[in-house]
Design a protein around this motif. Structure first.
Motif, PDB file in Angstrom:
ATOM      1  N   GLU A  86       0.838  -1.206   0.000  1.00 33.62           N
ATOM      2  CA  GLU A  86       0.000   0.000   0.000  1.00 33.62           C
ATOM      3  C   GLU A  86       0.868   1.249   0.000  1.00 33.62           C
ATOM      4  O   GLU A  86       1.891   1.316   0.687  1.00 33.62           O
ATOM      5  N   ASP A  87       0.469   2.244  -0.799  1.00 35.05           N
ATOM      6  CA  ASP A  87       1.044   3.584  -0.728  1.00 35.05           C
ATOM      7  C   ASP A  87      -0.073   4.579  -1.040  1.00 35.05           C
ATOM      8  O   ASP A  87      -1.254   4.223  -0.978  1.00 35.05           O
ATOM      9  N   ASP A  88       0.270   5.794  -1.383  1.00 34.23           N
ATOM     10  CA  ASP A  88      -0.756   6.822  -1.614  1.00 34.23           C
ATOM     11  C   ASP A  88      -1.535   6.604  -2.910  1.00 34.23           C
ATOM     12  O   ASP A  88      -2.599   7.206  -3.093  1.00 34.23           O
ATOM     13  N   ASP A  89      -1.020   5.772  -3.817  1.00 36.82           N
ATOM     14  CA  ASP A  89      -1.654   5.572  -5.115  1.00 36.82           C
ATOM     15  C   ASP A  89      -2.343   4.220  -5.265  1.00 36.82           C
ATOM     16  O   ASP A  89      -3.376   4.112  -5.925  1.00 36.82           O
ATOM     17  N   VAL A  90      -1.735   3.188  -4.697  1.00 37.97           N
ATOM     18  CA  VAL A  90      -2.154   1.822  -4.994  1.00 37.97           C
ATOM     19  C   VAL A  90      -2.265   0.994  -3.724  1.00 37.97           C
ATOM     20  O   VAL A  90      -1.480   1.146  -2.785  1.00 37.97           O
ATOM     21  N   LEU A  91      -3.264   0.122  -3.728  1.00 36.50           N
ATOM     22  CA  LEU A  91      -3.421  -0.888  -2.692  1.00 36.50           C
ATOM     23  C   LEU A  91      -3.447  -2.245  -3.386  1.00 36.50           C
ATOM     24  O   LEU A  91      -4.186  -2.436  -4.359  1.00 36.50           O
ATOM     25  N   VAL A  92      -2.624  -3.185  -2.937  1.00 38.25           N
ATOM     26  CA  VAL A  92      -2.634  -4.543  -3.474  1.00 38.25           C
ATOM     27  C   VAL A  92      -3.085  -5.478  -2.367  1.00 38.25           C
ATOM     28  O   VAL A  92      -2.493  -5.498  -1.282  1.00 38.25           O
ATOM     29  N   VAL A  93      -4.165  -6.215  -2.613  1.00 36.67           N
ATOM     30  CA  VAL A  93      -4.721  -7.102  -1.598  1.00 36.67           C
ATOM     31  C   VAL A  93      -4.756  -8.534  -2.105  1.00 36.67           C
ATOM     32  O   VAL A  93      -4.834  -8.781  -3.309  1.00 36.67           O
ATOM     33  N   GLY A 145      -6.622 -14.601  -4.563  1.00 38.44           N
ATOM     34  CA  GLY A 145      -5.403 -13.997  -5.075  1.00 38.44           C
ATOM     35  C   GLY A 145      -5.386 -12.489  -5.165  1.00 38.44           C
ATOM     36  O   GLY A 145      -6.205 -11.787  -4.571  1.00 38.44           O
ATOM     37  N   LEU A 146      -4.434 -11.999  -5.954  1.00 43.57           N
ATOM     38  CA  LEU A 146      -4.038 -10.597  -5.956  1.00 43.57           C
ATOM     39  C   LEU A 146      -4.931  -9.695  -6.811  1.00 43.57           C
ATOM     40  O   LEU A 146      -5.263 -10.030  -7.949  1.00 43.57           O
ATOM     41  N   LEU A 147      -5.276  -8.560  -6.226  1.00 45.77           N
ATOM     42  CA  LEU A 147      -6.022  -7.508  -6.916  1.00 45.77           C
ATOM     43  C   LEU A 147      -5.368  -6.167  -6.607  1.00 45.77           C
ATOM     44  O   LEU A 147      -4.941  -5.925  -5.483  1.00 45.77           O
ATOM     45  N   MET A 148      -5.318  -5.299  -7.609  1.00 41.27           N
ATOM     46  CA  MET A 148      -4.818  -3.941  -7.380  1.00 41.27           C
ATOM     47  C   MET A 148      -6.009  -2.994  -7.293  1.00 41.27           C
ATOM     48  O   MET A 148      -6.993  -3.127  -8.022  1.00 41.27           O
ATOM     49  N   VAL A 149      -5.910  -2.038  -6.391  1.00 43.23           N
ATOM     50  CA  VAL A 149      -6.963  -1.058  -6.148  1.00 43.23           C
ATOM     51  C   VAL A 149      -6.356   0.327  -6.312  1.00 43.23           C
ATOM     52  O   VAL A 149      -5.290   0.609  -5.763  1.00 43.23           O
ATOM     53  N   ALA A 150      -7.030   1.192  -7.076  1.00 46.23           N
ATOM     54  CA  ALA A 150      -6.548   2.553  -7.299  1.00 46.23           C
ATOM     55  C   ALA A 150      -7.093   3.487  -6.217  1.00 46.23           C
ATOM     56  O   ALA A 150      -8.293   3.531  -5.972  1.00 46.23           O
ATOM     57  N   MET A 269     -10.523 -24.383  -8.531  1.00 43.22           N
ATOM     58  CA  MET A 269      -9.138 -24.347  -8.049  1.00 43.22           C
ATOM     59  C   MET A 269      -8.341 -23.385  -8.925  1.00 43.22           C
ATOM     60  O   MET A 269      -7.657 -23.782  -9.871  1.00 43.22           O
ATOM     61  N   LEU A 270      -8.466 -22.097  -8.603  1.00 40.77           N
ATOM     62  CA  LEU A 270      -7.834 -21.045  -9.393  1.00 40.77           C
ATOM     63  C   LEU A 270      -7.340 -19.958  -8.450  1.00 40.77           C
ATOM     64  O   LEU A 270      -8.100 -19.449  -7.614  1.00 40.77           O
ATOM     65  N   HIS A 271      -6.070 -19.601  -8.591  1.00 37.73           N
ATOM     66  CA  HIS A 271      -5.454 -18.638  -7.671  1.00 37.73           C
ATOM     67  C   HIS A 271      -4.613 -17.631  -8.438  1.00 37.73           C
ATOM     68  O   HIS A 271      -3.705 -18.002  -9.190  1.00 37.73           O
ATOM     69  N   ALA A 272      -4.932 -16.347  -8.266  1.00 38.63           N
ATOM     70  CA  ALA A 272      -4.168 -15.269  -8.909  1.00 38.63           C
ATOM     71  C   ALA A 272      -2.927 -14.993  -8.074  1.00 38.63           C
ATOM     72  O   ALA A 272      -2.926 -14.137  -7.194  1.00 38.63           O
ATOM     73  N   GLY A 273      -1.846 -15.708  -8.371  1.00 42.56           N
ATOM     74  CA  GLY A 273      -0.684 -15.704  -7.508  1.00 42.56           C
ATOM     75  C   GLY A 273       0.373 -14.662  -7.820  1.00 42.56           C
ATOM     76  O   GLY A 273       1.196 -14.334  -6.956  1.00 42.56           O
ATOM     77  N   ILE A 274       0.399 -14.134  -9.049  1.00 41.26           N
ATOM     78  CA  ILE A 274       1.430 -13.157  -9.439  1.00 41.26           C
ATOM     79  C   ILE A 274       0.759 -11.976 -10.130  1.00 41.26           C
ATOM     80  O   ILE A 274      -0.041 -12.145 -11.045  1.00 41.26           O
ATOM     81  N   LEU A 275       1.096 -10.765  -9.678  1.00 41.03           N
ATOM     82  CA  LEU A 275       0.548  -9.541 -10.256  1.00 41.03           C
ATOM     83  C   LEU A 275       1.676  -8.528 -10.391  1.00 41.03           C
ATOM     84  O   LEU A 275       2.392  -8.247  -9.425  1.00 41.03           O
ATOM     85  N   GLY A 276       1.852  -7.973 -11.577  1.00 39.28           N
ATOM     86  CA  GLY A 276       2.896  -6.988 -11.802  1.00 39.28           C
ATOM     87  C   GLY A 276       2.406  -5.828 -12.638  1.00 39.28           C
ATOM     88  O   GLY A 276       1.608  -6.012 -13.568  1.00 39.28           O
ATOM     89  N   PHE A 277       2.869  -4.613 -12.321  1.00 37.49           N
ATOM     90  CA  PHE A 277       2.453  -3.425 -13.065  1.00 37.49           C
ATOM     91  C   PHE A 277       3.479  -2.328 -12.858  1.00 37.49           C
ATOM     92  O   PHE A 277       4.327  -2.392 -11.948  1.00 37.49           O
ATOM     93  N   VAL A 278       3.423  -1.316 -13.689  1.00 37.06           N
ATOM     94  CA  VAL A 278       4.268  -0.137 -13.545  1.00 37.06           C
ATOM     95  C   VAL A 278       3.570   0.833 -12.596  1.00 37.06           C
ATOM     96  O   VAL A 278       2.395   1.167 -12.788  1.00 37.06           O
ATOM     97  N   HIS A 279       4.280   1.274 -11.580  1.00 41.54           N
ATOM     98  CA  HIS A 279       3.668   2.153 -10.585  1.00 41.54           C
ATOM     99  C   HIS A 279       3.193   3.451 -11.240  1.00 41.54           C
ATOM    100  O   HIS A 279       3.929   4.066 -12.023  1.00 41.54           O
TER     101      HIS A 279
END
Length: 310
Positions: A86-93, A145-150, A269-279
């Motif tokens: 987490e920072d001021d722009d993005v939350l990853v849960v 798994g992983l989700l990004m929140v703006a 049986m599905l898991h979002a295990g890896i998430l990558g993006f440009v900040h």
């Protein structure tokens, strides 16, 4: 108020109009269509129609006045979140299996949105409105798994653009039925709405859009295969639809696979295990990884042990 026009084809002629419209209008149930009849919002060839079981003829022009959606009141809820970053722009849960991402009619609480509203307060992007504040992308209820929140509109625009340009890294673990013989492959087949079941998506379904899923075999257990899938696009149910289409449905998926729960699991049986993006602000590439939930690991360990004993 939105309006929808539909021409009755030879194929749908003679069928109940409420049933025909429920299938023709994306996201519309038969009961919703019947409510529109009661409100006087259905016209056949320019004349108001109030008969829900009216059977239209081929060539009839149906006009539907869709009522404006009711604004839902979404309340923040103190639901624990597994925050990966987490920072001021993005939350990853790390979303648990069984949690719905955003509220809908009949399911207004207990969702990820309720939880992040409590955690973030007013620090969420508003681009997707009050129902999906901060939500840039989604995963299914029973997918973990992983989700990004703006957390602001600028971040939302940046992350959405990366999704559109297919530069976000999204990799999933999936346990599928039967042995996949090739070590890797790609399913490049468009996905749209299933014309026979409004809850499902289908290859080459109504309004189909390009969908590309890459997969690689990680482990084989005879009747089952553990794979890693990487999404190039992000259509609803994409991995589930693609794997079922090539005859390797996900274990535990009652919608696209077997209804028998062999391993007593609660969902696919599905898991979002890896998430990558440009900040969005810093410009650096960031990648996050999380292990699958205990239930997923339990099934995999059982299969590994069974395979080793053979």
């Amino acid at each position: 108020m939105d309006r929808f026009r539909y021409e009755i084809s030879e194929e749908t002629a003679g069928k109940r109009l409420d049933s025909v419209l429920a299938k023709a209008i994306d996201g519309m149930s038969r009961s919703h269509v019947q409510n529109i009849f009661d409100l006087g919002g259905i016209r056949v060839n320019g004349e108001q129609c109030t008969s829900k079981n009216y059977k239209a003829a081929a060539g009839d022009i149906i006009d539907v006045a869709l009522p404006d959606p009711v604004e839902l009141e979404i309340e923040p809820q103190n639901i624990p979140l597994d925050i990966v970053y987490e920072d001021d722009d993005v939350l990853v849960v790390n979303k648990p299996a069984g949690m719905v991402v955003h509220p809908a009619v009949g399911n207004l609480d207990g969702t990820l949105v309720n939880a992040i509203m409590y955690h973030c307060g007013d620090s969420l992007s508003s681009i997707n409105g009050v129902i999906r504040p901060g939500i840039v992308h989604r995963i299914d209820k029973d997918t973990s798994g992983l989700l990004m929140v703006a957390k602001n509109d600028r971040a939302h625009i940046s992350l959405s653009r990366q999704l559109y340009e297919h530069t976000i890294t999204r990799k999933y673990l999936a346990l599928v039925q039967d042995n996949i013989r090739q070590d890797e492959g790609t399913v490049d087949l468009p996905i749209g709405r299933d014309p026979k079941n409004r809850l499902k998506k289908a290859v080459n379904g109504a309004g189909a859009k390009d969908a590309v899923t890459h997969f690689r075999v990680l482990e084989r257990y005879g009747e089952y295969t553990l794979i890693r899938c990487q999404l190039e696009t992000g259509r609803t149910h994409q991995i589930r639809v693609h794997m079922a289409y090539i005859k390797h449905p996900l274990i535990g998926d009652p919608l696209y696979g077997s209804r028998k729960q062999i391993f007593n699991v609660k969902g696919q049986m599905l898991h979002a295990g890896i998430l990558g993006f440009v900040h969005p602000s810093g410009g650096e590439y960031m990648e996050f990884r999380v292990d699958p939930p205990e239930e997923f690991q339990r099934v995999v360990c059982t299969l590994r042990n069974k395979t080793e004993r053979l």
